[in-house]
Design a protein around this motif. Sequence first.
Motif: not given
Length: 280
Positions: A88-89, A121-128, A138-144
């Motif tokens: 993706l990146r 995405i979490a790394e590039a756009r935290p809080g998106l 609950g099964r799509i757990k990505v911090h941030g």
Amino acid sequence: MRAKLKFLIIAIILIILSAGALIFSTQRKEVETETKTIRIEPVKGLKLIVVVDNYPDSGLKTAWGLSILAKTPKNTILFDTGPDPNVLRDNLKKLGVDPGEIDFVVISHEHWDHIGGLSYIAEARPGLKVYVPKGAGGRIKVHGLDIEEVDKTMEVAEGVAVIGWLYGPPAEEALAINVEGRGLVILVGCSHPGVANIVAKAKNDLGVKPYLVLGGFHMTGASGSRCRETVKRLIELGIERIAPIHCSGDTIRSILEEEYPQNWLKCHVGSIVEVSASAP
């Protein structure tokens, strides 16, 4: 006495049946109210970029998965993220897309080949903001990331709606953009509930004629007759352009190319599709 008792029993039964009919009528009315059409205003134009797909194109990485960027005059949306954050990146970079442009993400369903890029995405756009089908959070757990579960069809931006989930399994939602002079452009992930069923729901929920459907049709290995039935049903629903990629299989692509060239839209990783009233 027996005649009176019999009459009393019949009267009670009729009262119960009448009450039941009244309850049923009320429930039906409530259901109709809950499924009222959601009106979304059209956007002037739309640009679609296939960021991740397993149908190759030189210069970009291929992977078994799907990710499509949708750009309206006011918003940039990422639909699914493919299976791998590095793919993706790298593809976004080669396509000249800054992740900072992305306003929100829509995830069709929880399978790895559609959510694997979320860590990037979490790394590039935290809080998106990330919209997922109800029950999948609950099964799509990505911090941030700001995960929001979607139950029913809802407008998420001007001219843009997430189509409430249908069950495949798994539960799967779609993305629809209303383009002025064309109608609905519908993006599908894997179409586990059936691509025609998803398109029909989008048409019903938004009250707008569908124009284009792009994404995975989940028809790898499907017979020619089943593929033809699907194409015919999509056209009956109003679809003018059909672009199966990812898990759609080669059979339906060949049938479209050979038998429905006016409806066939060939796409692969890197494809760019412009949709507007003036676009050919």
